[in-house]
Enzyme design. Structure first.
Site, PDB file in Angstrom:
ATOM      1  N   GLY A 132      26.081  45.013  -5.221  1.00  0.00           N
ATOM      2  CA  GLY A 132      25.097  45.078  -4.134  1.00  0.00           C
ATOM      3  C   GLY A 132      25.364  44.020  -3.075  1.00  0.00           C
ATOM      4  N   ARG A 152      30.651  49.861  -6.498  1.00  0.00           N
ATOM      5  CA  ARG A 152      30.412  49.372  -7.859  1.00  0.00           C
ATOM      6  C   ARG A 152      31.412  49.930  -8.884  1.00  0.00           C
ATOM      7  NH1 ARG A 152      25.663  46.680  -8.445  1.00  0.00           N
ATOM      8  NH2 ARG A 152      24.016  47.075  -6.927  1.00  0.00           N
ATOM      9  N   ASP A 190      28.925  41.897 -13.350  1.00  0.00           N
ATOM     10  CA  ASP A 190      29.874  42.979 -13.647  1.00  0.00           C
ATOM     11  C   ASP A 190      31.177  42.798 -12.869  1.00  0.00           C
ATOM     12  OD1 ASP A 190      28.343  44.430 -15.492  1.00  0.00           O
ATOM     13  OD2 ASP A 190      27.189  45.369 -13.885  1.00  0.00           O
ATOM     14  N   LYS A 203      28.075  36.011  -6.538  1.00  0.00           N
ATOM     15  CA  LYS A 203      27.159  36.603  -5.565  1.00  0.00           C
ATOM     16  C   LYS A 203      26.108  37.419  -6.285  1.00  0.00           C
ATOM     17  CE  LYS A 203      27.089  40.479  -5.521  1.00  0.00           C
ATOM     18  NZ  LYS A 203      26.840  41.925  -5.629  1.00  0.00           N
ATOM     19  N   THR A 204      24.900  37.341  -5.942  1.00  0.00           N
ATOM     20  CA  THR A 204      23.877  38.340  -6.259  1.00  0.00           C
ATOM     21  C   THR A 204      22.518  37.807  -5.858  1.00  0.00           C
ATOM     22  OG1 THR A 204      22.750  39.688  -7.889  1.00  0.00           O
ATOM     23  CG2 THR A 204      23.698  37.672  -8.742  1.00  0.00           C
ATOM     24  N   ASP A 231      19.945  38.627  -7.169  1.00  0.00           N
ATOM     25  CA  ASP A 231      19.105  38.569  -8.368  1.00  0.00           C
ATOM     26  C   ASP A 231      18.984  37.157  -8.950  1.00  0.00           C
ATOM     27  OD1 ASP A 231      19.355  41.225  -7.894  1.00  0.00           O
ATOM     28  OD2 ASP A 231      20.376  41.746  -9.748  1.00  0.00           O
TER      29      ASP A 231
HETATM   30  P1  FBP Z   1      24.207  43.049  -7.940  1.00  0.00           P
HETATM   31  O1  FBP Z   1      24.298  41.939  -6.974  1.00  0.00           O
HETATM   32  O2  FBP Z   1      24.198  42.542  -9.322  1.00  0.00           O
HETATM   33  O3  FBP Z   1      25.228  44.062  -7.690  1.00  0.00           O
HETATM   34  O4  FBP Z   1      22.780  43.760  -7.753  1.00  0.00           O
HETATM   35  C1  FBP Z   1      21.963  43.558  -6.674  1.00  0.00           C
HETATM   36  C2  FBP Z   1      20.917  44.628  -6.584  1.00  0.00           C
HETATM   37  O5  FBP Z   1      20.325  44.495  -5.324  1.00  0.00           O
HETATM   38  C3  FBP Z   1      19.856  44.624  -7.702  1.00  0.00           C
HETATM   39  O6  FBP Z   1      18.811  43.742  -7.424  1.00  0.00           O
HETATM   40  C4  FBP Z   1      19.422  46.059  -7.709  1.00  0.00           C
HETATM   41  O7  FBP Z   1      18.909  46.460  -8.954  1.00  0.00           O
HETATM   42  C5  FBP Z   1      20.676  46.798  -7.423  1.00  0.00           C
HETATM   43  O8  FBP Z   1      21.495  45.923  -6.669  1.00  0.00           O
HETATM   44  C6  FBP Z   1      20.455  48.052  -6.639  1.00  0.00           C
HETATM   45  O9  FBP Z   1      21.658  48.721  -6.582  1.00  0.00           O
HETATM   46  P2  FBP Z   1      22.046  49.919  -5.630  1.00  0.00           P
HETATM   47  O10 FBP Z   1      22.713  49.298  -4.464  1.00  0.00           O
HETATM   48  O11 FBP Z   1      22.978  50.710  -6.450  1.00  0.00           O
HETATM   49  O12 FBP Z   1      20.797  50.651  -5.256  1.00  0.00           O
END
Ligand code: FBP
Length: 606
Positions: free
Chosen positions: A105, A166, A197, A223-224, A226
Site C-alpha cells: 500500500g 502486491r 510482506d 514502509k507502512t 499501519d
Molecule cells: P501495507 O503498507 O502493509 O501494504 O498496507 C497498508 C494498507 O493501507 C492497510 O492499512 C490496508 O489494510 C491495506 O493497505 C489496504 O490494501 P489495498 O490497497 O489492497 O486496498
C-alpha cells in the site's frame, strides 16, 4: 513566488494550473530536510556512510526455521545489526547501478526515499526506478531516474512516481525472472520499499541471489502507514504512519467538533491499519474520543462481538444519562480478526479456502459456494457466519490479497457494530431496569433516569478513514525519515551489504542510521492455511507507556467531552515538527513536539 504573481486572474490561474503545481506543492518542494550528520562531510556535502557492527544480534523467534530458509544471508550477516559511522566511505565509488521499487500500500514519503538514494549515489552512479512494484521487477519495467524528475517529486506524497503492487514473489519462475531483470540491467543494488510482506520478499530475493552467485545488494526500507513494522529502539516506526495518523486525527478531530456542535450524532469511524491498532491508538491519544477499541486488547481480554457491543452501548447509555447524546467511536480496521470467535471462523475459512481453492472458485454462484463451505466449518463458526450480514459473509469467502490475507479494509466492521449497537440500545430502552440491574452493579434507577433511557434517540453516522491517509504530502517528520532511509539504503548498497533493512532511530538526538538483518526479523505465520516465513508484525503492546496513557484516560474521555482537535498537518509553524505521541511515549522521549534528525538543509542534486 506569490500565487497572484504567476496567474493573471482567478479563472486564468485555475486553467493554467498544471498537474501537481498548486502553490502548496510548489512551496513544499522547496522545504529543507533534516539530514543525519553521519551522511554529511565537513563541508556539509552529502556522502555515503560506512557501517560497523553494533553489538546487537537480532534473534528470530524461530531461529532454526530461519537458518534453514536463509542459510547464506545469515552466514554473511550473522543477524548482526550494523550502525552507520562517520567518516564516510573513503574511496570514490562510481558506475554502480541501483534500482528502487515500491511495494504494498502507498505511504507518504516514498518519493523522498528516491531523493535520498539519488543524493547519496551522486552523479557518478545511476539510479533506476522500477514501475508497478514487484510485478515490474518480474517484467523488467525499468527506467533511469534523472535529476529533473527528483526536483519535481521531492517532499510530495504518495507512490505515484513509480506506482506499486502486491505481487508476492514465490515461484521458481518468478525468481528466475527477477534474476533476468537484475542481470539485464546490470544492477548492483535493489532497494525494496515496503511493509512486512514486501521486506519478506526482499529477504528471499537476497538469499536467492546469493545462491545463484549474482552480486547484487538487496536492501529493504520499512514502509507502512499501519505502524506494524517496528523493532523497539532500533526501528521506532515505519514511514507513512506519522502522515496517515495526522490526517486521520485531523478528520476525527473535526468529527468530535461536529458531534459536540450538532449534539445528536454518534460518529463511528473505522480507521485503516490492517492488523495492528497502532493508528487507532495514536488517533485516540490525539483526539480523546468517547470510545476507541484496541484490537490487541480485545484479543487479550477474549472479548466477544457481543461483549464489544455491550461495552459501546453502555457508554452511549451512560453519556445519555449525563445529558450527552453524541460521541465518537474509533474502530480499528482489523478488529474482526481479534475477536476470538471471528478469528476461529477466519482460520477455519482460510484452511477450507486453501484446500478447496479450485473447487470453490469453479462453483458458479455464491449460493453454491456457501453450500459447499458451510458443512466444512465447525457448528459454532457456521452459526456465526450465518449471523453476519450477507456482504460481510461474501467478503470473507471471496476476497483475499496476494499474500492470502483477508482484505480487512473491505470488511464494513463499523457497520456491523452499528447494526448490533442499534439493536442493543433498543433493548436497553425496552428494559431500562436491566441496565441498572446487577449486571452493572448499579444502584436502583430513579424514575427520571428510566424516562431518560426510554426517550433516548440514537443517530449514528459511519465513516471509514483509510485511503485518504496513505498518499498525502509527507509531514516534515516523514519527509526527513524517508530521505535518511534513502541515504542509509544507498550507503548500504555502496558498501556491498545485502539482506538488510535500513532503519533510522533516535529522533530526539539527531538520528542514528542502522541496518537490521532481514533474517533476524523473520518468524513463521499461518497464511492460507500454510505456515510461511514472514517478518514479524509489531502490534500494540498492552504493557507499553502509550497504551498505559490511553487506558488511564479512556474512562474520563467516555464520561465527558474532552475532545481535542489537532487540526491539519502543518509544514510550517508550531506543530510542524511533532512526531506521533505514541512513538514518543514508547521510546521514552521527553518531548514529541520537535523531532531532531540532524541538520536542516535544502537538498540539491548533482
Ligand atoms: P501495507 O503498507 O502493509 O501494504 O498496507 C497498508 C494498507 O493501507 C492497510 O492499512 C490496508 O489494510 C491495506 O493497505 C489496504 O490494501 P489495498 O490497497 O489492497 O486496498
Amino acid at each position: 513566488m506569490p500565487y497572484h504573481d504567476t496567474r493573471s486572474g482567478l479563472g486564468a490561474g485555475i486553467e493554467s494550473t498544471s498537474g501537481k503545481h498548486s502553490l502548496f506543492e510548489e512551496e513544499i518542494r522547496k522545504l529543507p530536510i533534516s539530514i543525519c550528520s553521519v551522511f554529511l562531510d565537513e563541508k556539509g556535502t552529502i556522502r555515503p556512510a560506512a557501517f560497523r557492527e553494533a553489538e546487537t544480534v537480532l534473534t528470530s523467534k524461530d531461529l532454526d526455521g530461519t537458518l534453514r530458509v536463509f542459510p547464506l544471508t545469515v552466514g554473511l550477516n550473522k543477524n548482526m545489526v550494523l550502525e552507520a559511522t562517520s567518516p564516510q566511505i573513503p574511496a570514490k565509488i562510481s558506475g554502480k547501478r541501483v534500482a528502487v521499487l515500491f511495494s504494498g500500500g502507498p505511504a507518504a514519503g516514498g518519493h523522498n526515499v528516491i531523493a535520498g538514494l539519488k543524493a547519496v549515489l551522486g552523479k557518478d552512479n545511476i539510479l533506476l526506478g522500477i514501475r508497478k512494484g514487484p510485478k515490474g521487477l518480474i517484467n523488467g519495467d525499468v527506467f533511469e531516474v534523472d535529476r529533473s524528475q527528483l526536483e519535481d517529486i521531492i517532499n510530495t506524497g504518495g507512490f505515484d512516481f513509480l506506482g506499486t503492487d502486491r505481487t508476492k514473489i514465490k515461484t521458481p519462475q518468478q525468481f528466475e525472472k527477477v534474476k533476468e531483470t537484475i542481470v539485464k540491467n546490470r544492477l548492483d543494488g535493489l532497494v525494496v520499499v515496503g511493509g512486512d510482506d514486501s521486506n519478506t520478499n526482499a529477504a528471499f530475493i537476497a538469499e536467492y541471489l546469493e545462491r545463484e552467485g549474482v552480486q547484487c545488494s538487496v536492501i529493504g526500507i520499512p514502509k507502512t502507514i499501519d505502524g506494524d513494522m517496528a523493532v523497539g529502539k532500533h526501528l521506532p516506526i515505519s514511514f507513512g504512519f506519522d502522515t496517515a495518523s495526522k490526517i486521520y486525527s485531523e478528520l476525527v478531530g473535526n468529527l468530535t467538533q461536529d458531534a459536540a456542535s450538532a449534539v445528536k450524532y454518534w460518529h463511528f469511524v473505522k480507521l485503516m491499519g490492517r492488523t495492528a491498532s497502532k493508528i487507532t491508538l495514536e488517533v485516540a491519544l490525539q483526539t480523546k474520543p468517547a470510545v476507541a477499541l484496541i484490537s490487541e486488547e480485545v484479543a487479550e481480554k477474549n472479548m466477544s462481538l457481543e461483549g464489544i457491543v455491550e461495552y459501546i452501548s453502555n457508554i452511549i447509555t451512560e453519556r445519555r444519562l449525563k445529558g450527552i447524546n453524541h460521541g465518537v467511536v474509533l474502530v480499528p480496521e482489523g478488529v474482526v480478526e481479534f475477536i476470538p470467535e471471528m478469528r476461529t471462523l477466519i482460520r477455519e475459512l482460510n484452511k477450507v479456502l486453501a484446500e478447496y481453492e479450485t473447487d470453490i472458485r469453479d462453483l458458479p454462484t455464491m449460493e453454491k459456494k456457501r453450500d459447499f463451505i458451510y458443512p466444512l466449518l465447525s457448528p459454532q463458526s457456521a452459526q456465526l457466519m450465518a449471523s453476519l450480514p450477507k456482504e460481510i459473509e461474501e467478503m470473507l469467502i471471496l476476497d483475499r490479497d496476494e499474500h492470502g490475507n483477508v482484505k480487512v479494509s473491505q470488511i464494513e466492521t463499523e457497520k456491523l457494530l452499528i447494526d448490533k449497537v442499534r439493536y442493543r440500545v433498543s433493548e436497553i430502552k425496552r428494559h431500562p431496569d436491566r441496565f441498572f440491574g446487577e449486571g452493572h452493579g448499579k444502584l436502583e434507577a430513579t424514575p427520571e433516569q428510566i424516562e431518560q433511557i426510554r426517550s433516548m434517540s440514537l443517530s449514528i453516522q459511519s465513516h471509514f478513514l483509510g485511503y485518504e491517509g496513505r498518499s498525502g504530502k509527507p509531514t516534515l517528520f516523514d519527509a526527513a525519515l524517508t530521505f535518511n532511509l534513502g541515504l542509509t539504503a544507498g550507503s548500504l548498497v555502496l558498501a556491498g551489504k545485502t539482506g538488510y533493512m535500513a532503519a533510522v532511530t533516535d529522533f530526539e538526538k539527531g538520528g542514528k542510521a542502522l541496518a537490521l538483518p532481514l533474517s533476524g526479523l523473520i518468524t513463521t505465520e499461518e497464511r492460507k492455511g500454510k505456515v510461511e516465513a514472514v517478518i514479524e508484525k509489531s502490534l500494540v503492546d498492552l504493557t507499553s507507556p502509550s497504551f498505559a496513557v490511553f487506558a488511564e484516560n479512556r474512562d474520563k474521555w467516555a464520561r465527558q467531552d474532552l475532545f481535542s482537535s489537532p487540526g491539519p498537518i502543518q509544514h510550517w509553524g508550531p506543530t510542524s515538527r511533532q512526531i506521533p505521541i505514541s512513538v514518543a511515549l514508547d521510546q521514552g522521549y521527553s518531548d514529541y513536539s520537535n523531532f531532531k534528525l540532524g541538520e536542516v538543509r535544502k537538498v540539491e542534486f548533482d
